[in-house]
Design an enzyme around this catalytic site. Structure first.
Site, PDB file in Angstrom:
ATOM      1  N   ARG A 137      25.371 -48.777  20.785  1.00 49.55           N
ATOM      2  CA  ARG A 137      26.013 -48.247  19.582  1.00 49.55           C
ATOM      3  C   ARG A 137      27.077 -47.224  19.948  1.00 49.55           C
ATOM      4  NH1 ARG A 137      20.445 -48.654  18.214  1.00 49.55           N
ATOM      5  NH2 ARG A 137      20.097 -46.478  18.801  1.00 49.55           N
ATOM      6  N   CYS A 157      48.123 -42.813  13.879  1.00 46.49           N
ATOM      7  CA  CYS A 157      47.705 -43.132  12.507  1.00 46.49           C
ATOM      8  C   CYS A 157      46.401 -43.919  12.543  1.00 46.49           C
ATOM      9  CB  CYS A 157      48.803 -43.912  11.791  1.00 46.49           C
ATOM     10  SG  CYS A 157      50.331 -42.976  11.552  1.00 46.49           S
ATOM     11  N   ARG A 177      43.865 -42.390   9.759  1.00 48.71           N
ATOM     12  CA  ARG A 177      43.994 -41.133   9.025  1.00 48.71           C
ATOM     13  C   ARG A 177      45.033 -41.240   7.917  1.00 48.71           C
ATOM     14  NH1 ARG A 177      48.747 -38.785  10.056  1.00 48.71           N
ATOM     15  NH2 ARG A 177      49.848 -39.395  11.947  1.00 48.71           N
ATOM     16  N   SER A 178      46.052 -42.092   8.107  1.00 47.03           N
ATOM     17  CA  SER A 178      47.175 -42.191   7.192  1.00 47.03           C
ATOM     18  C   SER A 178      47.709 -43.614   7.223  1.00 47.03           C
ATOM     19  CB  SER A 178      48.278 -41.203   7.617  1.00 47.03           C
ATOM     20  OG  SER A 178      49.458 -41.384   6.862  1.00 47.03           O
ATOM     21  N   ASN A 179      48.031 -44.166   6.043  1.00 44.83           N
ATOM     22  CA  ASN A 179      48.519 -45.542   6.000  1.00 44.83           C
ATOM     23  C   ASN A 179      49.596 -45.698   4.930  1.00 44.83           C
ATOM     24  OD1 ASN A 179      47.676 -48.712   4.902  1.00 44.83           O
ATOM     25  ND2 ASN A 179      48.180 -48.367   7.036  1.00 44.83           N
ATOM     26  N   ASP A 180      50.803 -46.044   5.403  1.00 42.13           N
ATOM     27  CA  ASP A 180      51.918 -46.404   4.537  1.00 42.13           C
ATOM     28  C   ASP A 180      51.634 -47.820   4.058  1.00 42.13           C
ATOM     29  OD1 ASP A 180      54.328 -47.287   3.483  1.00 42.13           O
ATOM     30  OD2 ASP A 180      55.568 -46.443   5.069  1.00 42.13           O
ATOM     31  N   ASN A 188      48.809 -53.471  10.300  1.00 43.85           N
ATOM     32  CA  ASN A 188      47.654 -52.979  11.050  1.00 43.85           C
ATOM     33  C   ASN A 188      46.463 -53.928  10.949  1.00 43.85           C
ATOM     34  OD1 ASN A 188      48.572 -49.684  10.003  1.00 43.85           O
ATOM     35  ND2 ASN A 188      48.841 -50.516  12.052  1.00 43.85           N
ATOM     36  N   HIS A 218      48.711 -44.411   0.976  1.00 39.78           N
ATOM     37  CA  HIS A 218      49.775 -43.961   0.082  1.00 39.78           C
ATOM     38  C   HIS A 218      50.916 -44.956  -0.052  1.00 39.78           C
ATOM     39  CE1 HIS A 218      50.528 -42.337   4.181  1.00 39.78           C
ATOM     40  NE2 HIS A 218      51.755 -42.819   3.962  1.00 39.78           N
ATOM     41  N   TYR A 220      55.032 -44.725  -0.855  1.00 35.54           N
ATOM     42  CA  TYR A 220      56.182 -43.830  -0.987  1.00 35.54           C
ATOM     43  C   TYR A 220      56.913 -44.112  -2.294  1.00 35.54           C
ATOM     44  CZ  TYR A 220      55.738 -41.878   3.686  1.00 35.54           C
ATOM     45  OH  TYR A 220      55.290 -41.186   4.792  1.00 35.54           O
TER      46      TYR A 220
END
Length: 276
Positions: A137, A157, A177-180, A188, A218, A220
Site C-alpha cells: 500500500r 499541478c 492541486r489545480s486544474n484548468d 491530464n 476552475h 477561466y
C-alpha cells in the site's frame, strides 16, 4: 457518448452554476495582454474512470492524443525537465534560455533514493513494487518536493500518483492541486489513463480504475463562453485505445506504440488562451 464527455459536462455545469468566483480578488495568473485571469472554481472534485469500459477522451472537441502521450513520456520515461526534448511547445512559457523548467516534473521523478533493496528513482520504484510487492500500500510517486519549489519554474499541478493492486487489477489515484478544466482536464486524464495501461502491460496486470482528485477545479473567465458553446456539440462514442502488445519494458514505449481506433470529435474554431 463518451463517458469523458459526460464527466466534462457535469464538472463544467457545476462550476458555472455553483462555483466560487475570484473576480473581486487579487490573483496571480495573467493573460497575455497583462490583465488578471480570474476564475470560477469548485473545491474537491473527484472523477472516476473505469478503464476496462472505455478510453476517457473527449469527443466534444479534439484532445491532441499524440502530443499528450509525448508529454507523458517526456515526464515519466525520459524524466526530463528540458523542453528541447519535447515535441510540442506546451512548456515554452515556463522554460529558460537553455530550455529548462527547473527542478520540476521529470526531474523529480528521476532523482534516486536509497531503499533497503537498493537505489531507485520514483518510476523505477513503482515498476519494482508492481512486480515484486503488488500487495504493498506504499506504491506511489510525489513530485511536490518542498525544498525544490524555489527552483521550479512552475509548481506541479498533477503532483502525485498512488497505485493499488487488487488481485491482478491495477488501480490508480491522480492527485491534482489545480486544474484548468477547459484546457488541461482531459489532457491530464488521457495521459494518466495511458500511464495506467503502460504500467499494467509491463507488470502483467489488468488495468482497472483511474480516480482523478482535483483540489481546485476552475474555469477561466475568458473560457466560459467557449465552454458553454462546446457543451452543446454532438457527442460520439469513445474510441478504442490500441497499444503495441509486444512492448514488455516500460522504457521501450514510443509515441508510435499508441493509437486510437475510431476517434470522432468536433472541431471548434475558438482557441483557449492559456493563463500564465
Amino acid at each position: 457518448m463518451s463517458y469523458a464527455d459526460k464527466v466534462f459536462i457535469q464538472n463544467c455545469t457545476d462550476i458555472i452554476e455553483n462555483g466560487f468566483s475570484d473576480k473581486d480578488l487579487p490573483v496571480r495568473p495573467r493573460w497575455l495582454d497583462g490583465t488578471p485571469a480570474h476564475t470560477v472554481k469548485k473545491f474537491g472534485i473527484v472523477n472516476r474512470y473505469d478503464l476496462t469500459k472505455e478510453f476517457p477522451i473527449l469527443t466534444l472537441r479534439r484532445t491532441a492524443f499524440k502530443s499528450a502521450v509525448d508529454e507523458l513520456l517526456w515526464i515519466w520515461q525520459k524524466k526530463s525537465n528540458n523542453v528541447n526534448e519535447l515535441n510540442s511547445h506546451i512548456w515554452d512559457s515556463w522554460a529558460d534560455e537553455s530550455g529548462s523548467i527547473g527542478k520540476a516534473y521529470g526531474y523529480q521523478l528521476g532523482v534516486k533514493h536509497k531503499y533497503k533493496e537498493g537505489m531507485f528513482d520514483q518510476v523505477d520504484r513503482v515498476l519494482y513494487d508492481l512486480k515484486n510487492n503488488p500487495t504493498s500500500r506504499r506504491i506511489l510517486t510525489n513530485i511536490y518536493t518542498f525544498q525544490d519549489l524555489n527552483e521550479m519554474h512552475l509548481y506541479p499541478c498533477a503532483y502525485s500518483m498512488t497505485f493499488n493492486v487488487s488481485g491482478n487489477v491495477l488501480n490508480g489515484i491522480l492527485n491534482q492541486r489545480s486544474n484548468d478544466v477547459a484546457v488541461a482536464n482531459n489532457w491530464n486524464v488521457v495521459q494518466y489513463a495511458v500511464l495506467m495501461h503502460m504500467l499494467a502491460q509491463v507488470s502483467n496486470l489488468q488495468v482497472g480504475e483511474l480516480v482523478h482528485v482535483i483540489a481546485d477545479a476552475h474555469l477561466y473567465d475568458r473560457h466560459i463562453p467557449v465552454v458553454k458553446k462546446m457543451m452543446e456539440n454532438p457527442q460520439f462514442e469513445a474510441p478504442k485505445l490500441i497499444i503495441n502488445p509486444d512492448v514488455k519494458d516500460f522504457y521501450d514505449f514510443t509515441v508510435d506504440d499508441f493509437k486510437l481506433e475510431g476517434y470522432e470529435y468536433n472541431t471548434i474554431n475558438e482557441k483557449f488562451e492559456v493563463a500564465i
